[in-house]
Scaffold this motif. Structure first.
Motif, short mmCIF file in Angstrom:
data_model
loop_
_atom_site.label_atom_id
_atom_site.label_comp_id
_atom_site.label_asym_id
_atom_site.label_seq_id
_atom_site.Cartn_x
_atom_site.Cartn_y
_atom_site.Cartn_z
N ALA A 378 0.81 -1.21 0.00
CA ALA A 378 0.00 0.00 0.00
C ALA A 378 0.85 1.26 0.00
O ALA A 378 2.06 1.23 0.22
CB ALA A 378 -0.93 -0.01 1.21
N LEU A 379 0.16 2.39 -0.21
CA LEU A 379 0.82 3.69 -0.25
C LEU A 379 1.54 4.00 1.06
O LEU A 379 2.68 4.48 1.04
CB LEU A 379 -0.23 4.76 -0.56
N SER A 380 0.90 3.73 2.18
CA SER A 380 1.51 4.06 3.48
C SER A 380 2.80 3.28 3.69
O SER A 380 3.76 3.79 4.28
CB SER A 380 0.53 3.77 4.61
N LYS A 381 2.86 2.04 3.21
CA LYS A 381 4.07 1.23 3.35
C LYS A 381 5.20 1.81 2.52
O LYS A 381 6.37 1.78 2.93
CB LYS A 381 3.77 -0.21 2.89
N ARG A 382 4.88 2.36 1.38
CA ARG A 382 5.91 2.95 0.52
C ARG A 382 6.45 4.26 1.10
O ARG A 382 7.59 4.62 0.86
CB ARG A 382 5.34 3.19 -0.88
N VAL A 383 5.61 4.93 1.87
CA VAL A 383 6.02 6.21 2.44
C VAL A 383 6.75 6.03 3.76
O VAL A 383 7.75 6.72 4.03
CB VAL A 383 4.79 7.13 2.63
N ALA A 384 6.27 5.11 4.60
CA ALA A 384 6.83 4.99 5.95
C ALA A 384 7.13 3.55 6.32
O ALA A 384 7.01 3.16 7.48
CB ALA A 384 5.87 5.61 6.97
N GLY A 385 7.53 2.74 5.35
CA GLY A 385 7.91 1.36 5.64
C GLY A 385 9.39 1.25 5.94
O GLY A 385 10.07 2.24 6.21
N GLY A 386 9.90 0.04 5.92
CA GLY A 386 11.34 -0.18 6.07
C GLY A 386 11.91 0.39 7.35
O GLY A 386 11.42 0.13 8.45
N ASP A 387 12.96 1.21 7.23
CA ASP A 387 13.66 1.76 8.39
C ASP A 387 12.76 2.66 9.23
O ASP A 387 12.89 2.71 10.46
CB ASP A 387 14.89 2.55 7.94
N ILE A 388 11.88 3.41 8.58
CA ILE A 388 10.99 4.29 9.33
C ILE A 388 10.07 3.48 10.23
O ILE A 388 9.88 3.79 11.41
CB ILE A 388 10.17 5.17 8.37
N HIS A 389 9.50 2.43 9.68
CA HIS A 389 8.63 1.54 10.45
C HIS A 389 9.39 0.92 11.61
O HIS A 389 8.90 0.88 12.75
CB HIS A 389 8.07 0.47 9.51
N GLU A 390 10.60 0.46 11.35
CA GLU A 390 11.41 -0.17 12.39
C GLU A 390 11.79 0.84 13.48
O GLU A 390 11.85 0.50 14.67
CB GLU A 390 12.66 -0.78 11.78
N TYR A 391 12.03 2.09 13.10
CA TYR A 391 12.39 3.11 14.08
C TYR A 391 11.23 3.31 15.08
O TYR A 391 11.46 3.34 16.30
CB TYR A 391 12.70 4.43 13.37
N PHE A 392 10.03 3.47 14.58
CA PHE A 392 8.89 3.66 15.48
C PHE A 392 8.64 2.41 16.32
O PHE A 392 8.24 2.51 17.48
CB PHE A 392 7.65 4.02 14.67
N ASP A 393 8.86 1.24 15.75
CA ASP A 393 8.69 0.00 16.52
C ASP A 393 9.68 -0.05 17.69
O ASP A 393 9.31 -0.44 18.81
CB ASP A 393 8.91 -1.22 15.62
N ARG A 394 10.92 0.37 17.45
CA ARG A 394 11.95 0.28 18.49
C ARG A 394 11.78 1.35 19.56
O ARG A 394 11.96 1.08 20.75
CB ARG A 394 13.34 0.41 17.86
N HIS A 395 11.42 2.55 19.17
CA HIS A 395 11.47 3.68 20.11
C HIS A 395 10.11 4.07 20.69
O HIS A 395 10.06 4.80 21.69
CB HIS A 395 12.09 4.90 19.43
N LEU A 396 9.00 3.63 20.08
CA LEU A 396 7.67 4.01 20.58
C LEU A 396 6.76 2.80 20.73
O LEU A 396 5.65 2.74 20.18
CB LEU A 396 7.03 5.04 19.64
N HIS A 397 7.25 1.81 21.46
CA HIS A 397 6.43 0.65 21.84
C HIS A 397 5.73 -0.02 20.67
O HIS A 397 4.52 -0.26 20.71
CB HIS A 397 5.39 1.07 22.89
N GLY A 398 6.45 -0.29 19.62
CA GLY A 398 5.87 -1.01 18.48
C GLY A 398 4.80 -0.24 17.75
O GLY A 398 3.79 -0.81 17.33
N SER A 399 5.01 1.07 17.59
CA SER A 399 3.99 1.91 16.96
C SER A 399 4.13 2.00 15.45
O SER A 399 3.45 2.81 14.82
CB SER A 399 4.05 3.33 17.56
N GLY A 400 5.02 1.21 14.87
CA GLY A 400 5.22 1.28 13.41
C GLY A 400 3.95 1.03 12.63
O GLY A 400 3.62 1.77 11.69
N ASP A 401 3.18 0.00 13.01
CA ASP A 401 1.94 -0.30 12.30
C ASP A 401 0.91 0.81 12.50
O ASP A 401 0.13 1.11 11.58
CB ASP A 401 1.36 -1.63 12.81
#
Length: 428
Positions: A378-401
């Motif tokens: 999806a569009l959101s995955k292309r904009v904020a997937g990969g490293d961005i998603h992993e960053y939020f998962d690591r630093h904000l209690h798994g908030s990447g999704d």
């Protein structure tokens, strides 16, 4: 589909009088958009929020609001009713309301013959669009699905539209009651083979008989007959799909939008027809309509739950009790939206839903064809997937999704707002 109250005219048979005004029934568009909202982005948003709460260290025992909401956004395993089990029948219900709005105008201005042509044309186009949604000719036959959500809406619109064109109100009510009772009688009293079309059950049966796992052979060689069963794979609707529905079946051996279960689904659409006639009847004022919608909806739901003691509420075979429960809840929801949006004129909050509701088919097809706004491609995955998603998962209690879900929500509303402002609507 854009509907205005001026587009309504009763068919040339004895029917309740219908109002003809220029007031827009915004509540219907808003409710349609609200319904689509849960499919397009809200489900992912709630699930992501629940995962973040769990990742934050909250104990997994006891009641959890996010857990309850996430559970309600999954279909009931078989018997029972979750909020997500209302999404589909609510669309069918609103399709029935649109029958009253759109076909009434056609009958008044161009005659019943033209209305029938319109029913055939729209139903065929929607069914073809449904086949395209399901993959079209991506796979070779028989790995193609002939039935599905849009397919069922097309069939319900087709039969409910013809009934509306040729029958008076009492006859329509009799047809609706007859379809529900006949469907219950068929599933309850018609003998079926005592074989459950489920992988585990078939494997066990093949082992007991000492034969290869061949579902068709196992089915045909079963001679014992039983009645009154509604279990998964052990009911008349599922057995008819296995025997007679060609192509790929959604649940391997049967389909939740199968052949026989289309019969009660037509009644869901007819309940929408009755609702449309009520909304546009000048004999009742707006407060009375709200009361009738809420009271009638609660009565229908109560009757459905009472019937469920004998005929369970099951979405996947669209039982008669499910029709009443879902139809009752649909009427209550419409009553609330009608009261708030069209009677109290409180409208600013629902504008995003109106944008989505006036282009529901477009946004639904976009979700399928372009990968939608939330998901792996999806569009959101292309904009904020990969490293961005992993960053939020690591630093904000798994908030990447959750970040992906919020971006997808914003993108979807931007898209439908763009279409709405430029008056771009997909009509069939």
């Amino acid at each position: 589909m854009n509907l205005t109250m001026s587009e309504v005219q009763a068919p040339p048979t004895p029917m309740p009088p219908v109002a003809a005004t220029s007031q827009r029934l915004m509540s219907l568009d808003a409710l349609r958009g609200f319904d689509m909202f849960w499919i397009i982005c809200a489900e992912a948003l709630v699930v992501a929020l629940h995962r973040m709460v769990e990742a934050g260290g909250r104990p997994k025992t006891g009641f959890s609001l996010t857990g309850f909401m996430a559970d309600q956004l999954e279909h009931a395993d078989w018997a029972g009713f979750h909020f997500y089990d209302l999404i589909f029948p609510l669309f069918v219900f609103m399709a029935g309301i649109s029958v009253v709005f759109s076909l009434g105008k056609t009958i008044r201005q161009e005659g019943r013959a033209e209305a029938v042509k319109r029913i055939f044309r729209r139903s065929i186009l929607l069914f073809l669009l449904a086949l395209f949604y399901s993959g079209g000719f991506t796979n070779s036959w028989p790995d193609m699905r002939l039935m599905g959500v849009l397919n069922r809406i097309a069939l319900c619109y087709f039969f409910a539209g013809l009934i509306f064109c040729f029958c008076e109100l009492r006859t329509m009510i009799a047809i609706a009651l007859g379809l529900l009772v006949v469907y219950w009688a068929l599933l309850t009293f018609v003998p079926i083979r005592n074989i459950q079309l489920q992988k585990g059950a078939l494997e066990e049966l093949a082992r007991k008989r000492g034969v290869p796992l061949d579902p068709k052979a196992l089915f045909e060689n079963t001679t014992e007959r039983v009645t009154g069963h509604y279990e998964p794979g052990l009911n008349l609707a599922n057995h008819i799909d296995f025997q007679y529905l060609p192509g790929r079946l959604y649940d391997t051996y049967f389909d939740p939008e199968g052949l026989l279960s289309t019969m009660p689904a037509i009644v869901t659409c007819l309940l929408g027809v009755f609702t449309g006639l009520l909304l546009l009847n000048p004999g009742f004022n707006d407060p009375q309509k709200v009361v009738y919608l809420l009271a009638g909806g609660m009565a229908l739901a109560a009757l459905g739950w009472a019937w469920s003691a004998e005929f369970p509420v099951i979405k996947k075979i669209w039982t008669s009790s499910y029709v009443l429960v879902a139809g009752g809840y649909s009427a209550c929801l419409l009553g609330l939206f009608y009261w708030i949006v069209d009677v109290a004129q409180c409208r600013r909050w629902c504008q995003p839903f109106v944008w989505m509701g006036t282009n529901s088919i477009t946004i639904y097809m976009t979700k399928n064809i372009l990968g939608g706004f939330i998901g792996v491609t999806a569009l959101s995955k292309r904009v904020a997937g990969g490293d961005i998603h992993e960053y939020f998962d690591r630093h904000l209690h798994g908030s990447g999704d959750l970040v992906l879900a919020v971006l997808g929500l914003l993108a979807s509303f931007w898209f439908v707002h763009f279409l709405y402002r430029r008056k771009i609507f997909l009509r069939l």
